[in-house]
Design an enzyme around this catalytic site. Structure first.
Site, PDB file in Angstrom:
ATOM      1  N   ASN A   8       5.357   0.499  -1.279  1.00 19.38           N
ATOM      2  CA  ASN A   8       3.192  -0.311  -2.756  1.00 19.38           C
ATOM      3  C   ASN A   8       4.123   1.185  -3.717  1.00 19.38           C
ATOM      4  O   ASN A   8       3.969   2.032  -3.863  1.00 19.38           O
ATOM      5  CB  ASN A   8       2.582   0.416  -1.838  1.00 19.38           C
ATOM      6  CG  ASN A   8       1.218  -0.056  -2.874  1.00 19.38           C
ATOM      7  OD1 ASN A   8       1.121  -0.115  -3.622  1.00 19.38           O
ATOM      8  ND2 ASN A   8       0.933   0.069  -1.185  1.00 19.38           N
ATOM      9  N   ARG A  89       4.962  -4.527  -2.298  1.00 18.56           N
ATOM     10  CA  ARG A  89       3.365  -5.258  -2.730  1.00 18.56           C
ATOM     11  C   ARG A  89       3.313  -5.066  -4.835  1.00 18.56           C
ATOM     12  O   ARG A  89       3.910  -4.542  -5.259  1.00 18.56           O
ATOM     13  CB  ARG A  89       2.485  -3.962  -2.426  1.00 18.56           C
ATOM     14  CG  ARG A  89       1.350  -4.526  -3.559  1.00 18.56           C
ATOM     15  CD  ARG A  89       0.539  -3.114  -2.907  1.00 18.56           C
ATOM     16  NE  ARG A  89      -1.258  -3.804  -3.418  1.00 18.56           N
ATOM     17  CZ  ARG A  89      -1.895  -3.075  -3.180  1.00 18.56           C
ATOM     18  NH1 ARG A  89      -2.011  -1.015  -3.163  1.00 18.56           N
ATOM     19  NH2 ARG A  89      -3.095  -3.570  -3.763  1.00 18.56           N
ATOM     20  N   HIS A 178      -6.483  -6.766  -3.913  1.00 16.04           N
ATOM     21  CA  HIS A 178      -6.122  -6.207  -2.313  1.00 16.04           C
ATOM     22  C   HIS A 178      -6.086  -6.914  -0.959  1.00 16.04           C
ATOM     23  O   HIS A 178      -6.239  -6.955  -0.594  1.00 16.04           O
ATOM     24  CB  HIS A 178      -7.851  -5.338  -2.482  1.00 16.04           C
ATOM     25  CG  HIS A 178      -7.817  -3.896  -3.247  1.00 16.04           C
ATOM     26  ND1 HIS A 178      -8.822  -4.066  -3.838  1.00 16.04           N
ATOM     27  CD2 HIS A 178      -6.619  -3.343  -3.454  1.00 16.04           C
ATOM     28  CE1 HIS A 178      -9.231  -3.031  -4.876  1.00 16.04           C
ATOM     29  NE2 HIS A 178      -7.617  -2.286  -4.351  1.00 16.04           N
ATOM     30  N   ARG A 238     -12.509   1.569 -13.588  1.00 18.35           N
ATOM     31  CA  ARG A 238     -12.891   0.746 -14.431  1.00 18.35           C
ATOM     32  C   ARG A 238     -14.160  -0.083 -14.431  1.00 18.35           C
ATOM     33  O   ARG A 238     -15.173   0.430 -13.374  1.00 18.35           O
ATOM     34  CB  ARG A 238     -12.118  -0.451 -13.465  1.00 18.35           C
ATOM     35  CG  ARG A 238     -10.401  -0.177 -14.026  1.00 18.35           C
ATOM     36  CD  ARG A 238     -10.021  -1.420 -12.893  1.00 18.35           C
ATOM     37  NE  ARG A 238      -8.682  -0.520 -11.686  1.00 18.35           N
ATOM     38  CZ  ARG A 238      -8.121  -1.245 -10.773  1.00 18.35           C
ATOM     39  NH1 ARG A 238      -8.701  -2.428 -10.132  1.00 18.35           N
ATOM     40  NH2 ARG A 238      -7.535  -0.598  -9.645  1.00 18.35           N
ATOM     41  N   GLU A 379      -2.427  -1.966   4.003  1.00 23.16           N
ATOM     42  CA  GLU A 379      -1.103  -2.648   3.510  1.00 23.16           C
ATOM     43  C   GLU A 379       0.071  -2.949   4.053  1.00 23.16           C
ATOM     44  O   GLU A 379       0.889  -3.646   3.895  1.00 23.16           O
ATOM     45  CB  GLU A 379      -1.506  -2.412   2.106  1.00 23.16           C
ATOM     46  CG  GLU A 379      -3.443  -2.954   1.272  1.00 23.16           C
ATOM     47  CD  GLU A 379      -3.301  -1.714   0.320  1.00 23.16           C
ATOM     48  OE1 GLU A 379      -3.886  -2.834  -0.423  1.00 23.16           O
ATOM     49  OE2 GLU A 379      -3.000  -0.628   0.637  1.00 23.16           O
TER      50      GLU A 379
END
Length: 393
Positions: A8, A89, A178, A238, A379
């Site tokens: 990742n 990823r 995600h 963000r 993940e």
């Protein structure tokens, strides 16, 4: 038994786990942090044994070399050829990649093209891929896209009401991100409680980046991020959803270029921009308790947006069986979970405040009609599963 490395890669970091598959046993896990700095940090864990060092880490290639050297030095692998697969990823797969794929030159070119819509992620994802190709040439590399899990969304959820030609020419639509986290959340609910409890899930991935996903019978039917990871919830830096006319208005009045405006929306907004304190929820909560009015406002906006999406997605699902909090804030911030759930009584949601404070797995109250769960995301495991599936074909 095969050994699969799950990667990742971030702009200045690289998380990794080496798995023995299909047993899903973690052999080594670690983090290369502060890539590009003289005081880079490298840490990894083998069993109960932890290793940490601070050293210059010039780029991702140097970081990958540190990972491989650590795997060899620890004795977990005796030769690089033991690693048969590397799963990466990748943020954006566009319309072309609705599933994970083995990486070749064409795939790399597509990942590069999509950097324009995922500028914070795709370039560094690609840097990680190229570094591993160079240093582990015998391993098969697999791209596991954030967007793939959301390829099951119906057109009414992913289409924007723009001229249709823009969808045809540029693929402008909602993609969502995600995906590995939301996919893992579903798998855990289904594994622990069965299909009935997993039939209607709302998964809240709340970290510095944040998104919510409506999952029906294991399939994503809607999600808050859009064409890029900028849309949806208020995040650390963000802005999330805003009136699109705000963008040219600020550009004209502040004399900003499109690139400068992207920087404002991606790196100077969200909790950071509203509070003026920090992009970290913990810092903003602390400032709120000290009487900072802007911190208080930022948290109200942040929580309200989560509540807004939960309500909308309960409508998409025509009900709600399980509400899940995951990722950094979702897993660790009891105050945020409590504030979100206080306005969800109309859905039958109540929580046990003591269980919530203890970060227990199940935090719903006795009278709750909905299970409320805190699930640490994984993940990397989803990436390893996808990689193992593809290289075993």
């Amino acid at each position: 038994m095969v050994k699969v490395l799950s990667i990742n890669a971030g702009s200045s970091s690289l998380k990794f786990k080496l798995y023995s598959m299909p047993a899903e046993e973690v052999l080594v896990s670690g983090l290369v942090d502060r890539i590009g700095h003289q005081d880079g940090a490298f840490s990894y864990k083998v069993g109960d044994e932890k290793h940490e060092s601070v050293q210059p880490i010039e780029d991702h290639t140097k970081g990958v070399q540190l990972v491989i050297d650590a795997l060899l030095d620890s004795g977990v692998i005796k030769d690089k050829s033991e690693i048969v697969g590397v799963g990466h990823r990748v943020s954006h797969g566009g319309r072309k990649y609705e599933k994970s794929v083995e990486i070749d030159e064409n795939v790399e070119n597509e990942i590069d093209k999509l950097a324009t819509v995922s500028p914070l992620h795709n370039p560094v994802n690609l840097a990680g891929i190229k570094a591993f190709e160079q240093l582990l040439p015998e391993a098969r590399d697999v791209a596991v896209f954030d967007t793939s899990f959301h390829s099951t969304m119906p057109p009414e959820a992913y289409m924007y009401a723009l001229p249709y030609e823009y969808y045809e020419k540029y693929g402008i639509r909602r993609y969502g991100f995600h995906g590995q986290s939301h996919q893992y959340v579903y798998s855990e609910v289904q594994r622990k409680f069965g299909d009935a409890q997993a039939a209607k899930i709302i998964s809240c991935h709340l970290g510095n980046g944040a998104s919510i996903c409506a999952i029906k019978d294991g399939k994503s039917v809607n999600t808050s991020m859009g064409f890029t990871p900028l849309a949806g919830l208020v995040m650390g830096t963000r802005c999330g959803d805003i009136d699109p006319n705000i963008i040219p208005f600020i550009e004209e009045n502040e004399h900003l270029s499109p690139d400068e405006m992207r920087t404002v929306m991606n790196k100077k907004s969200g909790l950071q921009g509203l509070s003026g304190v920090s992009n970290d929820v913990r810092d903003v909560l602390e400032a709120e308790s000290a009487g900072n009015d802007r911190a208080k406002l930022a948290l109200k906006v942040y929580v309200h947006q989560i509540q807004h999406y939960v309500g909308a997605y309960a409508a998409d699902l025509n009900g709600l069986e399980t509400l899940v909090f995951t990722a950094g804030v979702g897993e660790h911030s009891a105050p945020i979970r409590s504030r979100v759930c206080k306005q969800l009584g109309y859905l039958g949601v109540t929580i046990d405040e003591q269980k919530n404070k203890n970060n227990e797995f199940e935090i719903q109250g006795r009278d709750s009609k909905v299970k409320v769960l805190v699930i640490p995301t994984d993940e990397e495991l989803v990436i390893a599963r996808e990689t193992s599936r593809i290289i075993s074909k």
